[in-house]
Design a protein around this motif. Structure first.
Motif, PDB file in Angstrom:
ATOM      1  N   TYR A   1      42.309  31.334  -9.561  1.00  0.00           N
ATOM      2  CA  TYR A   1      42.303  29.926  -9.964  1.00  0.00           C
ATOM      3  C   TYR A   1      42.475  29.018  -8.744  1.00  0.00           C
ATOM      4  CZ  TYR A   1      43.410  25.422 -11.861  1.00  0.00           C
ATOM      5  OH  TYR A   1      43.396  24.071 -12.115  1.00  0.00           O
ATOM      6  N   LEU A   2      43.375  29.373  -7.845  1.00  0.00           N
ATOM      7  CA  LEU A   2      43.623  28.542  -6.669  1.00  0.00           C
ATOM      8  C   LEU A   2      42.376  28.434  -5.786  1.00  0.00           C
ATOM      9  CD1 LEU A   2      47.234  29.621  -5.639  1.00  0.00           C
ATOM     10  CD2 LEU A   2      46.534  27.537  -6.843  1.00  0.00           C
ATOM     11  N   LEU A   3      41.544  29.466  -5.789  1.00  0.00           N
ATOM     12  CA  LEU A   3      40.300  29.381  -5.013  1.00  0.00           C
ATOM     13  C   LEU A   3      39.423  28.230  -5.503  1.00  0.00           C
ATOM     14  CD1 LEU A   3      39.213  33.115  -4.544  1.00  0.00           C
ATOM     15  CD2 LEU A   3      40.238  31.588  -2.845  1.00  0.00           C
ATOM     16  N   THR A   4      39.479  27.935  -6.792  1.00  0.00           N
ATOM     17  CA  THR A   4      38.697  26.810  -7.320  1.00  0.00           C
ATOM     18  C   THR A   4      39.245  25.476  -6.837  1.00  0.00           C
ATOM     19  OG1 THR A   4      39.960  26.447  -9.382  1.00  0.00           O
ATOM     20  CG2 THR A   4      38.288  28.179  -9.409  1.00  0.00           C
ATOM     21  N   GLN A   5      40.473  25.465  -6.343  1.00  0.00           N
ATOM     22  CA  GLN A   5      41.111  24.237  -5.883  1.00  0.00           C
ATOM     23  C   GLN A   5      40.975  24.011  -4.377  1.00  0.00           C
ATOM     24  OE1 GLN A   5      42.628  22.153  -8.400  1.00  0.00           O
ATOM     25  NE2 GLN A   5      41.324  23.668  -9.423  1.00  0.00           N
ATOM     26  N   VAL A   6      40.346  24.943  -3.675  1.00  0.00           N
ATOM     27  CA  VAL A   6      40.236  24.823  -2.220  1.00  0.00           C
ATOM     28  C   VAL A   6      39.498  23.552  -1.798  1.00  0.00           C
ATOM     29  CG1 VAL A   6      39.204  25.852  -0.154  1.00  0.00           C
ATOM     30  CG2 VAL A   6      40.557  27.263  -1.712  1.00  0.00           C
ATOM     31  N   PRO A   7      38.354  23.195  -2.423  1.00  0.00           N
ATOM     32  CA  PRO A   7      37.706  21.936  -2.016  1.00  0.00           C
ATOM     33  C   PRO A   7      38.643  20.728  -2.140  1.00  0.00           C
ATOM     34  CG  PRO A   7      36.208  23.235  -3.354  1.00  0.00           C
ATOM     35  CD  PRO A   7      37.545  23.912  -3.435  1.00  0.00           C
ATOM     36  N   LYS A   8      39.423  20.681  -3.208  1.00  0.00           N
ATOM     37  CA  LYS A   8      40.381  19.589  -3.387  1.00  0.00           C
ATOM     38  C   LYS A   8      41.428  19.610  -2.274  1.00  0.00           C
ATOM     39  CE  LYS A   8      44.080  18.159  -6.564  1.00  0.00           C
ATOM     40  NZ  LYS A   8      44.745  18.465  -7.860  1.00  0.00           N
ATOM     41  N   LEU A   9      41.934  20.790  -1.940  1.00  0.00           N
ATOM     42  CA  LEU A   9      42.932  20.905  -0.873  1.00  0.00           C
ATOM     43  C   LEU A   9      42.341  20.507   0.480  1.00  0.00           C
ATOM     44  CD1 LEU A   9      44.632  24.261  -1.935  1.00  0.00           C
ATOM     45  CD2 LEU A   9      45.612  21.962  -2.115  1.00  0.00           C
TER      46      LEU A   9
ATOM     47  N   TYR B   1      30.224  30.986 -11.356  1.00  0.00           N
ATOM     48  CA  TYR B   1      30.757  31.766 -12.475  1.00  0.00           C
ATOM     49  C   TYR B   1      32.279  31.848 -12.432  1.00  0.00           C
ATOM     50  CZ  TYR B   1      26.085  33.085 -13.928  1.00  0.00           C
ATOM     51  OH  TYR B   1      24.793  33.043 -14.387  1.00  0.00           O
ATOM     52  N   ARG B   2      32.828  31.926 -11.241  1.00  0.00           N
ATOM     53  CA  ARG B   2      34.286  31.950 -11.121  1.00  0.00           C
ATOM     54  C   ARG B   2      34.881  30.654 -11.663  1.00  0.00           C
ATOM     55  NH1 ARG B   2      36.009  31.045  -5.321  1.00  0.00           N
ATOM     56  NH2 ARG B   2      35.617  28.911  -6.054  1.00  0.00           N
ATOM     57  N   ASP B   3      34.317  29.525 -11.219  1.00  0.00           N
ATOM     58  CA  ASP B   3      34.851  28.235 -11.661  1.00  0.00           C
ATOM     59  C   ASP B   3      34.696  28.058 -13.170  1.00  0.00           C
ATOM     60  OD1 ASP B   3      35.289  27.929  -8.998  1.00  0.00           O
ATOM     61  OD2 ASP B   3      33.928  26.237  -8.703  1.00  0.00           O
ATOM     62  N   LYS B   4      33.594  28.555 -13.713  1.00  0.00           N
ATOM     63  CA  LYS B   4      33.365  28.429 -15.155  1.00  0.00           C
ATOM     64  C   LYS B   4      34.390  29.251 -15.934  1.00  0.00           C
ATOM     65  CE  LYS B   4      29.652  28.351 -18.509  1.00  0.00           C
ATOM     66  NZ  LYS B   4      28.219  28.161 -18.675  1.00  0.00           N
ATOM     67  N   LEU B   5      34.674  30.456 -15.473  1.00  0.00           N
ATOM     68  CA  LEU B   5      35.658  31.308 -16.145  1.00  0.00           C
ATOM     69  C   LEU B   5      37.061  30.710 -16.099  1.00  0.00           C
ATOM     70  CD1 LEU B   5      34.679  34.920 -14.999  1.00  0.00           C
ATOM     71  CD2 LEU B   5      34.784  34.103 -17.359  1.00  0.00           C
ATOM     72  N   LEU B   6      37.335  29.933 -15.057  1.00  0.00           N
ATOM     73  CA  LEU B   6      38.698  29.455 -14.831  1.00  0.00           C
ATOM     74  C   LEU B   6      38.883  27.984 -15.215  1.00  0.00           C
ATOM     75  CD1 LEU B   6      39.241  31.333 -11.486  1.00  0.00           C
ATOM     76  CD2 LEU B   6      40.471  31.747 -13.616  1.00  0.00           C
TER      77      LEU B   6
END
Length: 377
Positions: A117-125, A363-368
């Protein structure tokens, strides 16, 4: 309906609760260590991995790091300076003190799920880090402590982790295959370039006889959004509004680690003072000259020890075979195709690698992506 959709419909149809990352486990502080000490300790490798910024690591012995600073449980490491990112690591490790990590131990929470889940937040970080400091993007501890993480039922978390672990493995295998293919293409390119530009039966000229001139760049100023690109030893390094050169030229890095590197430029531009400018005459096709000089590995002619230097005089005295112009252009056209396939990020294998990564991330972002559970008064 997918398996994940079925599990969500069964276990959390109304949404999921979100928790602050800091509430899910312990935050580890790391150890005080310099880059030079990491290099020294790595000379005696061992089982404890030390993480620094970016991709920098060192595997050191157990007694090289204070025992209290070694983390021995799976954890999520935050790369908080420069290149912002995350790493999941399961073996003994530590990291420089300006980094931090999380060891998730809250009941009902799968740490690998949190990592994905945190990987989906990397652009924000990354945006937060750039807003803090443009010169050296940097996060603060609160930037990650206060991240809200969705916590669906454990069965859902584990099902998602299983899927993403499989995706990650397949992506890694495919990337390895594509990178091996890319390396093979590079070797093939080098082979053809070596063979095609030999032209051993062609007349031999000194470079000074087939160029209009060789000069040094002069530009030291940079402005954001300038009218002209500024080129240096590694390619474009900025923009400027100062008077620029015009036309087609070859640029040769003059000094340092990149000494001898060749770039071809056209249009209007300016050139930094660590770069030489070569303007071929009409008898020496610029693209052919680019491939010919690149193949010659000009770095081998550099003088000086700690700071290699390629001089204009040295270049002028080089001897090259120069076939008929039509033959030069035929050879250059073939090599340009290889060059694009190997190096152009918009086509060929590099684009395939980038497309695969984007597909995985989609697909990762969609799942999470989860609906937050509404809290009633």
């Amino acid at each position: 309906m997918s398996r994940i959709d079925e599990l969500i419909a069964q276990h959390c149809p109304e949404g999921v609760d979100f928790k602050l990352l800091a509430s899910l486990g312990a935050r580890n502080k790391g150890t005080s260590i310099t880059a030079s000490k990491m290099k020294t300790l790595a000379l005696t490798p061992g089982p404890v991995r030390v993480f620094a910024g970016g991709q920098t690591i060192a595997d050191v012995s157990e007694d090289a790091i204070p025992s209290k600073n070694i983390v021995r449980v799976p954890s999520i490491i935050v790369k908080s300076r420069g290149h912002i990112g995350l790493t999941y690591y399961e073996k003994p490790f530590t990291h420089k003190s300006e980094l931090w990590s999380y060891s998730i131990d809250r009941p009902g929470v799968d740490q690998k799920f949190v990592y994905y889940y945190l990987l989906t937040q990397v652009p924000k970080l990354q945006e937060i880090a750039r807003a803090t400091s443009v010169k050296l993007p940097q996060l603060g501890v609160k930037d990650t402590d206060l991240l809200r993480v969705p916590i669906p039922p454990l069965e859902v978390q584990r099902a998602i982790v299983e899927i993403l672990d499989t995706f990650s493995k397949l992506e890694a295998e495919l990337e390895a295959e594509l990178e091996a293919e890319l390396e093979a293409r590079k070797q093939q390119y080098e082979h053809y370039r070596t063979e095609l530009v030999k032209c051993d039966d062609a007349p031999v000229f000194s470079v000074s006889e087939i160029v209009k001139g060789i000069s040094s760049g002069r530009n030291k100023s940079r402005v954001d959004g300038g009218r002209f690109p500024v080129y240096g030893s590694t390619g474009q390094i900025g923009t400027t509004d100062e008077t620029a050169y015009s036309g087609d030229s070859l640029l040769v890095a003059r000094v340092g680690a990149n000494a001898g590197r060749v770039n071809a430029v056209s249009g209007e531009y300016d050139v930094s003072d660590n770069t030489l400018i070569i303007t071929p005459t009409e008898t020496w096709d610029m693209r052919f000259a680019f491939h010919q000089l690149t193949r010659m590995n000009l770095n081998q002619y550099a003088v000086g020890g700690g700071q290699p230097l390629v001089t204009g005089k040295l270049l002028k005295n080089l001897k090259v075979h120069v076939p008929a112009l039509t033959e030069q252009r035929r050879i250059a056209a073939i090599l340009d195709i290889f060059d694009a396939l190997v190096n152009d990020l918009s086509i060929g294998l590099p684009a395939e690698l980038a497309a695969r990564r984007r597909q995985y991330e989609y697909y990762r972002d969609k799942l999470l992506t989860f609906k937050a559970l509404e809290v009633t008064a």
